[in-house]
Each structure stands twice: as C-alpha cells, then as structure tokens.
Design a protein around this motif. Structure first.
Motif, PDB file in Angstrom:
ATOM      1  N   TYR A  60      -8.713  11.067  -6.662  1.00  0.00           N
ATOM      2  CA  TYR A  60      -8.350   9.972  -7.566  1.00  0.00           C
ATOM      3  C   TYR A  60      -6.863   9.984  -7.896  1.00  0.00           C
ATOM      4  CZ  TYR A  60      -8.185   6.831 -11.531  1.00  0.00           C
ATOM      5  OH  TYR A  60      -7.850   5.801 -12.381  1.00  0.00           O
ATOM      6  N   TRP A  61      -6.336  11.141  -8.277  1.00  0.00           N
ATOM      7  CA  TRP A  61      -4.938  11.182  -8.682  1.00  0.00           C
ATOM      8  C   TRP A  61      -4.016  10.989  -7.486  1.00  0.00           C
ATOM      9  CZ3 TRP A  61      -4.320   9.936 -13.321  1.00  0.00           C
ATOM     10  CH2 TRP A  61      -5.220  10.347 -14.312  1.00  0.00           C
ATOM     11  N   HIS A  62      -4.409  11.520  -6.340  1.00  0.00           N
ATOM     12  CA  HIS A  62      -3.613  11.302  -5.135  1.00  0.00           C
ATOM     13  C   HIS A  62      -3.584   9.812  -4.784  1.00  0.00           C
ATOM     14  CE1 HIS A  62      -1.673  12.311  -1.384  1.00  0.00           C
ATOM     15  NE2 HIS A  62      -2.645  11.772  -0.668  1.00  0.00           N
ATOM     16  N   PHE A  63      -4.733   9.154  -4.893  1.00  0.00           N
ATOM     17  CA  PHE A  63      -4.823   7.733  -4.580  1.00  0.00           C
ATOM     18  C   PHE A  63      -4.060   6.893  -5.605  1.00  0.00           C
ATOM     19  CE2 PHE A  63      -6.960   3.639  -5.186  1.00  0.00           C
ATOM     20  CZ  PHE A  63      -6.914   3.113  -3.910  1.00  0.00           C
ATOM     21  N   ALA A  64      -4.259   7.166  -6.900  1.00  0.00           N
ATOM     22  CA  ALA A  64      -3.630   6.351  -7.936  1.00  0.00           C
ATOM     23  C   ALA A  64      -2.106   6.422  -7.853  1.00  0.00           C
ATOM     24  CB  ALA A  64      -4.111   6.804  -9.319  1.00  0.00           C
ATOM     25  N   VAL A  65      -1.572   7.631  -7.721  1.00  0.00           N
ATOM     26  CA  VAL A  65      -0.119   7.774  -7.616  1.00  0.00           C
ATOM     27  C   VAL A  65       0.387   7.104  -6.348  1.00  0.00           C
ATOM     28  CG1 VAL A  65       1.769   9.434  -7.381  1.00  0.00           C
ATOM     29  CG2 VAL A  65      -0.056   9.855  -9.030  1.00  0.00           C
ATOM     30  N   ALA A  66      -0.382   7.196  -5.252  1.00  0.00           N
ATOM     31  CA  ALA A  66       0.018   6.532  -4.007  1.00  0.00           C
ATOM     32  C   ALA A  66       0.125   5.026  -4.194  1.00  0.00           C
ATOM     33  CB  ALA A  66      -0.988   6.852  -2.899  1.00  0.00           C
ATOM     34  N   MET A  67      -0.780   4.438  -4.971  1.00  0.00           N
ATOM     35  CA  MET A  67      -0.737   2.996  -5.202  1.00  0.00           C
ATOM     36  C   MET A  67       0.517   2.595  -5.980  1.00  0.00           C
ATOM     37  SD  MET A  67      -3.387   1.936  -3.607  1.00  0.00           S
ATOM     38  CE  MET A  67      -3.016   3.302  -2.520  1.00  0.00           C
ATOM     39  N   PHE A  68       0.849   3.339  -7.034  1.00  0.00           N
ATOM     40  CA  PHE A  68       2.035   3.021  -7.826  1.00  0.00           C
ATOM     41  C   PHE A  68       3.309   3.240  -7.020  1.00  0.00           C
ATOM     42  CE2 PHE A  68      -1.107   3.279 -11.106  1.00  0.00           C
ATOM     43  CZ  PHE A  68      -0.652   2.435 -12.112  1.00  0.00           C
ATOM     44  N   LEU A  69       3.334   4.325  -6.276  1.00  0.00           N
ATOM     45  CA  LEU A  69       4.495   4.633  -5.444  1.00  0.00           C
ATOM     46  C   LEU A  69       4.695   3.548  -4.386  1.00  0.00           C
ATOM     47  CD1 LEU A  69       5.272   8.130  -3.973  1.00  0.00           C
ATOM     48  CD2 LEU A  69       5.138   6.180  -2.455  1.00  0.00           C
ATOM     49  N   THR A  70       3.611   3.173  -3.710  1.00  0.00           N
ATOM     50  CA  THR A  70       3.701   2.178  -2.643  1.00  0.00           C
ATOM     51  C   THR A  70       4.122   0.819  -3.187  1.00  0.00           C
ATOM     52  OG1 THR A  70       2.016   3.339  -1.365  1.00  0.00           O
ATOM     53  CG2 THR A  70       2.426   1.031  -0.798  1.00  0.00           C
ATOM     54  N   ALA A  71       3.507   0.393  -4.281  1.00  0.00           N
ATOM     55  CA  ALA A  71       3.874  -0.896  -4.872  1.00  0.00           C
ATOM     56  C   ALA A  71       5.343  -0.902  -5.297  1.00  0.00           C
ATOM     57  CB  ALA A  71       2.984  -1.195  -6.073  1.00  0.00           C
ATOM     58  N   GLY A  72       5.825   0.211  -5.846  1.00  0.00           N
ATOM     59  CA  GLY A  72       7.225   0.285  -6.244  1.00  0.00           C
ATOM     60  C   GLY A  72       8.157   0.112  -5.056  1.00  0.00           C
ATOM     61  N   TYR A  73       7.869   0.802  -3.967  1.00  0.00           N
ATOM     62  CA  TYR A  73       8.722   0.683  -2.778  1.00  0.00           C
ATOM     63  C   TYR A  73       8.599  -0.697  -2.130  1.00  0.00           C
ATOM     64  CZ  TYR A  73      10.046   5.629  -2.727  1.00  0.00           C
ATOM     65  OH  TYR A  73      10.586   6.848  -3.044  1.00  0.00           O
ATOM     66  N   VAL A  74       7.410  -1.281  -2.131  1.00  0.00           N
ATOM     67  CA  VAL A  74       7.227  -2.601  -1.519  1.00  0.00           C
ATOM     68  C   VAL A  74       8.022  -3.660  -2.287  1.00  0.00           C
ATOM     69  CG1 VAL A  74       5.549  -4.451  -1.122  1.00  0.00           C
ATOM     70  CG2 VAL A  74       5.007  -2.117  -0.436  1.00  0.00           C
ATOM     71  N   VAL A  75       7.872  -3.676  -3.615  1.00  0.00           N
ATOM     72  CA  VAL A  75       8.587  -4.667  -4.426  1.00  0.00           C
ATOM     73  C   VAL A  75      10.092  -4.445  -4.327  1.00  0.00           C
ATOM     74  CG1 VAL A  75       8.944  -5.565  -6.751  1.00  0.00           C
ATOM     75  CG2 VAL A  75       6.635  -4.955  -5.993  1.00  0.00           C
ATOM     76  N   ALA A  76      10.525  -3.196  -4.451  1.00  0.00           N
ATOM     77  CA  ALA A  76      11.958  -2.911  -4.353  1.00  0.00           C
ATOM     78  C   ALA A  76      12.495  -3.282  -2.979  1.00  0.00           C
ATOM     79  CB  ALA A  76      12.206  -1.429  -4.640  1.00  0.00           C
ATOM     80  N   GLY A  77      11.673  -3.098  -1.933  1.00  0.00           N
ATOM     81  CA  GLY A  77      12.113  -3.424  -0.589  1.00  0.00           C
ATOM     82  C   GLY A  77      12.453  -4.889  -0.418  1.00  0.00           C
TER      83      GLY A  77
END
Length: 474
Positions: free
Chosen positions: A171-188
């Motif tokens: 759960y924590w690996h998945f949840a942090v991955a979602m926030f991390l990925t969304a941050g990089y996608v939007v910033a990109g």
C-alpha cells in the motif's frame, strides 16, 4: 486483463494524487492571495474531472472482467477478499460526489469553504487505493480463512484477509508511487512549456509545486521499494527468485543487471555483480536465497516469465535511481540560490521524468502479477484453474472490442486535453478578451460579461476572499 489493467493504470496516478496537488496549489493561492496559483488549481481541477470520467469507464471494464474472465476465482474466493472491491466502490462514489462539489464551488462558494470541501478528495482517492491494494495483497499472501475437506474457504476472518503480510509494504509503496508519478507528470508538462520559451510565472509555479512534491517523495520511495523487495524475499521467495534470476538455492548469490534466464538455469547477457544479491537480501553475502529450481517446474514462473519480471524490476530500480539524482540536482540549486536550475538539460530530464515514472508504475504491476505465476491466488489457485472456459474465438472477439473502445476513449481524452490547452493558451495570449470556458477567468471573481466585449474587459475581478459585487453574474 493485462491490456485493460495496463491501460487503466496510466490514469491512476492522476486519479489518486492530482486532487492533492491541486489542493496544495489551491491553498497557496488562498494563503498568499495569488491569482496565478488559483488559476492553476482551477484548471487542474478541470483535468481531474476529465480524467475521472475516463477512469470510470476503464475501471468499470476491469470490474466486469473479474467476473467474466475469472469466474472460478471469484466464485470460490470472492467471500474472502471481495470486501476490498466493496471499499473501492464506496470510495469511487464518494470521490465522484466530492469532485462534483469541488467543481461547482469555484463560482458559488466562499473561498475557504470551497477549499475545505475539497480536502476530503485525496482521502477518498487513497481509500479507493486501499481497497484495490487490499485485494491484490491478499492474492499475493492469502490469509484469513481455513479450508474445509473439499478445499473451499471457511471461517473467514475479514481483518486478516484485508491486512495480510504484504498489505502494508504494497500500500505505501503504491500510494507514494502515485503521488510521485503525478508530480513528475504534471511538472513535465510545464517543463516542456519552459523549454519552448514560456518562462513566465504561470509556468514556473506550475512546474515548481508538483515537482517539489515528487522530489521530496523520490528518496522515500527508494527506501519503500527496498523494503517491499525484502518483504517479497521473506514471504514470496519464488517471486523474488524470478525477479533476481536466481536458479539454485544458495549463498553468495550474484546480482544480474538485466540479462535473460535460459531453460537450463543459466543467465545470458546482463552485468553480473558477485555476491550482491545475497547482500541486498539479507545484508550479508552469507544470506541464503531460494532459487527457482527449489520447486517443481509447474509451480514457478517459466524462464520467459522470469526474464520479463527481472527486466521490469530492473527498469523500475534504474529509473528510481536516476530520479533520485534529478531530485538532488533540484534540491542543490534550490538550497544554494532559492531558484530553479538554469540548465536546459535539467528541464529536458524533468520532461522525460513524467513518462519514465509512468513506465515504472507499469513495471511495478508486471513484477507483482507476472512474478506470482502460475498462481492467481498464491499457492492456493492456479491461473489455469481460475480462467473462464469460454472459447478462444469469443475471447479474441471480446478483446478486439475492448481494444477499439480503449483507443477511442484515450483518443477522446487526449483530444479534450489538447482542446483545453489551446483555450488556455489563447486566454493567456489575449487576457482581455471574454471567453466561454470558466477556467480562463479568475476563480472567485465575477464572470466576464459579453456585454462589455467591445471594450475587451469585464468587471474587475474580486480578490481571493472577497464577495463578488452584486450583479456580477455569480
């Protein structure tokens, strides 16, 4: 199932984490009286709504596929782990209501009232992730039941079925991955704009806030990834052996970077690092690692499946390591100058980071699902026992229909996003003109009236926190 899951998972990071990033920008706008931040939050909320609408369809297809494609699994085990899907369904409806309220509130609620109504949105998204990960972690480490004489589950303990040994790490690996990925996608997205010369405050702020979120979480995710790999080593040793291409059980096991497992247990290609796998697994070269050959051939992934899992795992680890370097580059420049890096190479890397993060999400699910083969319920039910007996012709027809529908869906999603981008860019180029879409006006201010279009201006917008003037169209 692989196609629909791989397609749906590309939408999940924005579905889970974009509400949080939007609210973060929203808070900044209200706290500092910043109309640029409020405009970004307003536009991101529109993207959030479009993404949620597409996710409804792709998620619903997945729900039907569980019953249509895996009837034996759902019929036998549904009463044990089905609560996770129930939680996800409730979270889905709650999130839909909250998104509707949040979109409605930009023009009709007081600023801080509107913000606080949006705060439960990230929590609802995380609750949905809770339900899905509870179901998936149960499939990896099934608990909370006993088997009767016929092999059917009885004496179900719901708490144990939800909080299985792999639930926390997953759960924590998945949840942090979602926030991390969304941050990089939007910033990109804003990194690309920056590289094209749009180096205004709008793009700077649109890049800085999501990228900061992602940069902070990147090293956290690295440690969480190391932890979940160690948990797999202890609780799913054959999956770990597949991910690391370990054939024979033993100590002083080498680590292979990429490479291909052969049918005879040898590894072809790749970079061999002596003893490293044992060290990574147990912090000592004397750590014993279970090999694939320790179980019968029909109880382990094939050589091809193991190679797929290994490459997915290595790609995920490699991208994560590179993202740490990118985050450190950003942190160093911010610490020294309180400013973004000046190098265009930084923004090129930041633009690529969004795509790379989505790739790692796909690789994570490949590792989780393919590494468990041939089990759909680990050591309790095989894929061959769970799959539908429907003929191949019917399955290929169904698959073709799903592919066509998904191509149309994602094509429509892309078309809508590009249309929104064009409107917003036009509004930025001609800020005085009235526009029909609400995302171009200042949030909490009066709508521009078409009656004043000949002057190119509407009534002056109210500042954040002020009530609009009477007759302003609110």
């Amino acid at each position: 199932m692989a196609f629909t899951l791989a397609s749906h998972i590309t939408l999940v990071p924005l579905g889970v984490a974009l509400p949080f990033i939007t609210l973060l920008m929203h808070y900044r706008g209200l706290r500092r009286g910043d109309p640029v931040a409020l405009l970004l939050a307003r536009r991101w909320s529109a993207v959030m709504a479009v993404q949620f609408a597409i996710g409804i369809v792709t998620g619903t297809v997945l729900s039907f596929e569980f019953g249509l494609l895996w009837p034996a699994m759902m019929g036998r085990w549904g009463d044990v782990f089905g609560l996770g899907f129930g939680v996800e369904a409730w979270a889905f409806f709650l999130e839909a209501i909250l998104i509707a309220l949040y979109l409605y509130g930009w023009r009709r609620l007081k600023p801080w009232t509107h913000f606080w109504l949006g705060v439960p949105l990230p929590l609802a998204a995380l609750l949905g992730a809770f339900g899905i990960i509870a179901a998936n972690s149960w499939m990896n480490t099934p608990r909370g039941f006993t088997l009767d004489a016929s092999g059917n589950p009885v004496n179900v303990t719901v708490q144990q079925a939800i909080f299985t040994p792999m639930f926390g790490p997953e759960y924590w690996h998945f949840a942090v991955a979602m926030f991390l990925t969304a941050g990089y996608v939007v910033a990109g997205v804003y990194a690309v704009g920056w590289l094209r010369g749009r180096q205004d405050r709008y793009h700077r702020l649109g890049f800085t806030v999501p990228f900061t979120v992602a940069a902070i979480l990147t090293p956290v995710q690295f440690f969480l990834g190391d932890n979940i790999a160690r948990q797999i080593f202890h609780k799913q040793p054959i999956k770990f052996a597949a991910a690391e291409l370990v054939w024979n059980t033993g100590t002083h096991v080498p680590e292979y970077l990429f490479g291909r497992l052969q049918e005879d247990g040898t590894v072809k290609g790749g970079i061999k690092i002596p003893q490293l796998d044992s060290i990574l697994a147990g912090f000592s070269p004397d750590t014993q690692v279970t090999g694939l050959a320790s179980v019968a051939a029909d109880d382990r992934p094939t050589a091809t499946q193991a190679t797929i899992v290994h490459w997915a795992f290595d790609i995920m680890a490699t991208v994560g390591s590179v993202l740490i370097l990118l985050a450190l580059w950003y942190a160093w420049c911010w610490w020294r100058r309180r400013d973004l890096p000046k190098s265009r190479w930084f923004f090129r890397c930041a633009a690529v980071a969004g795509v790379a993060s989505v790739v790692t999400v796909e690789c994570g699910w490949i590792t989780t699902e393919v590494g468990r083969q041939p089990w759909i319920v680990y050591q309790n039910m095989r894929v061959s026992e769970a799959v539908t007996p429907t003929g191949a012709a019917s399955l290929w027809t169904m698959f073709a229909v799903v592919v066509v529908v998904y191509v149309l869906l994602f094509g429509a999603f892309l078309a809508v996003l590009l249309k929104m981008r064009s409107r917003w860019r036009l509004a930025g180029a001609h800020p005085g003109r009235p526009h029909d879409d609400p995302e171009t006006d200042t949030p909490y201010g009066p709508r521009r009236e078409h009656a004043t279009a000949d002057l190119g201006h509407g009534p002056p917008p109210a500042a954040p926190g002020e009530r609009p003037a009477p007759g302003s169209g609110q």
